[in-house]
Structure formats: C-alpha cells, structure tokens
Design an enzyme around this catalytic site. Structure first.
Site, PDB file in Angstrom:
ATOM      1  N   LYS A 157       0.900  -1.169   0.000  1.00  0.00           N
ATOM      2  CA  LYS A 157       0.000   0.000   0.000  1.00  0.00           C
ATOM      3  C   LYS A 157       0.933   1.212   0.000  1.00  0.00           C
ATOM      4  CE  LYS A 157      -2.309   3.552   1.839  1.00  0.00           C
ATOM      5  NZ  LYS A 157      -1.986   4.467   0.756  1.00  0.00           N
ATOM      6  N   GLU A 231       9.240   2.292  10.925  1.00  0.00           N
ATOM      7  CA  GLU A 231      10.285   3.306  10.758  1.00  0.00           C
ATOM      8  C   GLU A 231       9.545   4.630  10.612  1.00  0.00           C
ATOM      9  OE1 GLU A 231      12.035   5.987   9.204  1.00  0.00           O
ATOM     10  OE2 GLU A 231      12.749   4.831   7.475  1.00  0.00           O
ATOM     11  N   CYS A 265      13.571  11.167   6.325  1.00  0.00           N
ATOM     12  CA  CYS A 265      13.453  10.931   7.769  1.00  0.00           C
ATOM     13  C   CYS A 265      14.809  11.065   8.448  1.00  0.00           C
ATOM     14  CB  CYS A 265      12.836   9.565   8.031  1.00  0.00           C
ATOM     15  SG  CYS A 265      13.599   8.256   7.088  1.00  0.00           S
ATOM     16  N   GLU A 362       9.311  17.538  13.919  1.00  0.00           N
ATOM     17  CA  GLU A 362      10.074  17.206  12.725  1.00  0.00           C
ATOM     18  C   GLU A 362       9.767  18.263  11.657  1.00  0.00           C
ATOM     19  OE1 GLU A 362       9.109  13.440  10.790  1.00  0.00           O
ATOM     20  OE2 GLU A 362      11.071  13.448   9.820  1.00  0.00           O
TER      21      GLU A 362
HETATM   22  O1  LIG Z   1      13.305   8.636   4.747  1.00  0.00           O
HETATM   23  C1  LIG Z   1      14.141   7.858   5.197  1.00  0.00           C
HETATM   24  C2  LIG Z   1      14.977   6.859   4.439  1.00  0.00           C
HETATM   25  C3  LIG Z   1      16.184   7.443   3.844  1.00  0.00           C
HETATM   26  C4  LIG Z   1      17.194   6.423   3.362  1.00  0.00           C
HETATM   27  O2  LIG Z   1      17.043   5.220   3.564  1.00  0.00           O
HETATM   28  O3  LIG Z   1      18.202   6.830   2.796  1.00  0.00           O
END
Ligand SMILES: O=CCCC(=O)O
Length: 470
Positions: A157, A231, A265, A362
């Site tokens: 999804k 995550e 992130c 954030e």
């Molecule tokens: O948004 C997070 C993942 C970024 C990454 O794995 O390089």
C-alpha cells in the site's frame, strides 16, 4: 487523499486512479497467499536469480523510472537516478548474501542435551508494506528485496501520490520472474489498511511513515497479534564540536539537510554547534544553503526541487513563521515563494527556544534549526532532547569524544564525521518515537522470518543442520 500523480513542480494533476474495491483487495490477498505457498518451496538460488533480473531491469530502465519519480514527487532527476541505482544494488546484495543469512545456525547441542540443535529461518507469509512517497522506490525495495529472498510475498500500500511508481514495482518483480501474487500493489487509501491487516492471511506489516500512521498500524497489529516493523519520523541532530573540520562539516550539513528537497526521515534537522565554533560554522553553513539552486527538478543545475505537496510546504512555512513570531532569527531563506509549484528556499533559523514548534517537531523540508551549546554535556542534552531517535551525527576529530558520542547519542544510527545514510549492509531503524525493528542487513531479512528453534534428541539417526528449500 485521492490516488493520483500530481506534478509538484507545476501543481498539475496528470493521472488519477479509482481505489480498488474490497473484493479486488480480497482477491489480491488470496493470490498473495497462494503465491506464498509456492514461493516458499523455491530455492534461495532461484529467488536470487529473479532478484538479480529485477536489478538488471532497474539498471536498464533507470532514466525512465527516475523521470517517473521526479514527476510524481519532485526529487531532482539526479537524485532519482541515484535512487534507482541504489535499489538495483540492494537487489544484488540480497541475491548474493541471502543464502548465508538464511542458513541454519548451529547451536551448542551438548549444552541443551540434544543430538543436534540449531536455528532455522523460515518465511512467515504475505507481509503488508505501507510505504511513503519520499523515496518511492527505495523505501519499498529495502523491504521487498529481503522479504522476497526469504520466501515471503509482499502486498504494497504505497502513498497515494506515487501510484505509477507503485504499479511499476509490481510490474518489475513480475517481469523479473516472480509469479503473480509474489508482489502486489494495492491501490487503496489509508482507510483500507486496518481491514487488510486484519485479514488472517496477512501475517505481518512494515510501515515507514509518520508517527500517527505508526501508532494506527501498531494498534491493529496489536489487536491481531501480528509482527510489525515501524520506521517513523526523525529530528536528527548534527553536532559540531570545536575540533571538527568546519568546511567539511558545513558542506555535509548542507547536503544532509537538503537531500531529497529536505524530505528525508534521516535528514539532519537540528544543527547543534559548540559556541567556540558557532559563528564560523553558521556563516559557512548559511552561505552554502543560500547558494543552492531551487527550481525545475529535471534541470541538472537544480539542487533543490519542489516539496511533494502543497500541504507539506504550508506546514514548513507555518513552522518557520511560528519561530520568527516568537523571536527566531532567519540567516537565509524563510520566505514562501509565489508562483506555480511547491517550492521552498533552503532556510537557516537560529535563536531558537523550546516554545517554538521547530524546537521539538520534525521539519520535513529544507529548513535547518541552528542551536548554540557551550559544552559536550549540553550538546548531548539538546541532541537527545527530542521524542525521536532515528539518526544522529557528531562532528569531532577527538577520538575520546567520538567514543562518548557513540555511547551517549540516543538514536538507532550514529554517524561520526559523516551524514546518516542507509546501506544494505547495515541495519537501519530507530528508537523512541522513531519506531522499532530493523530494516536492511541480515536483521532486516529475519524480522519477517520465523526464527525456529530446532532440538533433535538422540532417538534417531540425524544429519547435521543443513540445506533446506526455503
Ligand atoms: O526517509 C528515510 C529513508 C532514507 C534512506 O534510507 O536513505
């Protein structure tokens, strides 16, 4: 949110989709379940050949796939090309190493009074992957490559603004040789997730996304007693100490904040600088940020493209305005442009205080908060003073200080003299409100395996822990 491709550089809706009906979703789950029964019986070597074929397709189709991602979510074309290449490398990594990661692990049989004792890793079934738009290919691949290699099937999804990338992924695995049902894209809204995860045939879920989405998935999974890997967000600190190479730190800080148009992130978001080098670092960092070129993400000269959505841009604009109204100083950027597309300039704000939203939330765009600290202890206190714990960066050339940061920073990933990045070879995940569980490496693959303890007594003639189909 409707399921549609809308170009963030223009705001134009290019293609929209009707969500799948409940009956279509049920048929897809049934197919994933049937495909699992067959996939788990194939050999790791066979699955490795299919995954290698997927890597070859990714390499061959890099440019058109990159263009699609840029059109759907606005990352620069160069960044999108690099993302496709990284996905191909991850497929090759798991194709090459899965046999070893999934091999039976012998244990001390004598200690447990057995003739033979070992651990066997076996797949668990269809896994639901709820994935975000910011790395539309990579976020999915880092789940899919290990999951498929382990013999699980995947139900995706994806975020509603990247439907074409989501459909490409299903098609990719199918063309690579995986049977229908091994990897399926479900074009549904987030309101369908609870029902899908409640289906007894769906055995687990992985989510990369917001804290709110994580809580909601975890709630359903808790009720249904299903494994999850989450995550979630991050507000990564980037600490600069007096011994750091300031030119290099300021250069990497700029990339770490503005990679993916500031929407990662693990982007560094809070820059925590020792007072002895604060002014020198701030001047270099703001100059680098101001020099970045914002514009058409397809133009090779562009460093920072548009944000993925108007809502996302409004959010960071509101966070910056809130800080300014409460006394923050803007060193560069800080003005929302007029005109088409959801652009926002690289921005540095300082003189921050705990009552400002930027202090604790954030910030998902190219906006850096600069904090002044006067000691190691204060640096760690500010760095850890967040509900998140995904990545953390520390810049120091003092070996003892490096060691202390590694121990003291409360994050799933600590990078010293570098920016947080994910590698197939290393585990990736967070602590605190950034989630739990690990992706990538052998740990990521085993999250969705039954870690089966096998104890064999002396009542029979036995072979050692050995090869098995899965
Ligand atoms: O948004 C997070 C993942 C970024 C990454 O794995 O390089």
């Amino acid at each position: 949110m409707s399921i549609a491709t809308t170009n963030p550089a223009t705001g134009q809706v290019l293609k929209s989709y009707d969500p799948m009906s409940d009956a279509q979703v049920d048929a897809a789950i049934a197919q994933a379940d049937r495909a699992f029964a067959d996939l788990r019986r194939t050999t790791v070597a066979q699955r490795g050949r299919w995954l290698t074929a997927a890597a070859d397709l990714l390499d061959a189709e890099r440019d058109e796939t990159a263009r699609l991602m840029t059109t759907e979510m606005g990352k620069t074309y160069a960044a999108a090309q690099a993302e496709v290449t990284k996905c191909a490398a991850a497929c090759r990594f798991y194709a090459a190493h899965a046999e070893r990661m999934l091999a039976d692990e012998p244990a001390d049989a004598r200690a447990v009074k057995a003739a033979r004792a070992f651990v066997r890793y076996q797949p668990i079934g269809p896994v639901l992957a709820v994935m975000p738009w910011n790395f539309p290919l990579w976020q999915v691949m880092r789940f899919a490559a290990p999951a498929l290699m382990a013999g699980n099937t995947g139900l995706l999804k994806h975020a509603s603004n990247v439907p074409q990338t989501a459909l490409y992924l299903e098609d990719l695995f199918h063309r690579a040789g995986f049977a229908p049902g091994c990897f399926t894209t479900l074009l549904v809204g987030s309101d369908a997730v609870d029902r899908i995860l409640s289906d007894p045939r769906v055995r687990a879920a992985t989510l990369t996304g917001s804290e709110g989405a994580g809580r909601s998935i975890a709630q359903t999974a808790g009720r249904e007693l299903k494994k999850t890997v989450l995550e979630l967000g991050g507000s990564d600190p980037f600490v600069v100490m007096p011994s750091a190479d300031l030119d290099r730190a300021a250069e990497v800080a700029t990339t770490a904040r503005c990679q993916n148009n500031g929407q990662s992130c693990i982007a560094a978001k809070r820059f925590i600088v020792h007072t002895e080098v604060f002014d020198a670092f701030a001047q270099r960092f703001a100059a680098n940020m101001a020099a970045l070129r914002v514009g058409d993400p397809m133009d090779p000269a562009t460093d920072v493209g548009p944000l993925a959505s108007e809502r996302g841009r409004d959010e960071i604009d509101a966070q910056v305005r809130d800080a300014v109204e409460r006394g923050a100083t803007v060193l560069c950027g800080g003005e929302k442009p007029t005109g088409p597309g959801w652009f926002y300039p690289p921005t540095v704000v300082t003189d921050l205080r705990p009552e400002m939203r930027i202090w604790s939330e954030e910030v998902f765009g190219p906006v850096a908060g600069l904090f002044r600290v006067s000691s190691y202890a204060e640096a760690v206190e500010v760095a850890n003073g967040t509900a998140f714990g995904l990545g953390a960066n520390a810049w120091t050339t003092d070996p003892q200080e490096q060691e202390r940061f590694v121990t003291d920073l409360d994050a799933g990933n600590v990078f010293v003299n570098g920016m947080t990045t994910s590698f197939p070879e290393l585990p990736f995940g967070g602590v605190k409100n950034s989630g739990y569980g690990r992706e990538l490496s052998a740990l990521g693959m085993r999250e969705f395996c039954n870690t089966k303890t096998v104890w064999v007594g002396r009542g029979e003639a036995t072979a050692g822990a050995g090869a098995h189909a899965e």
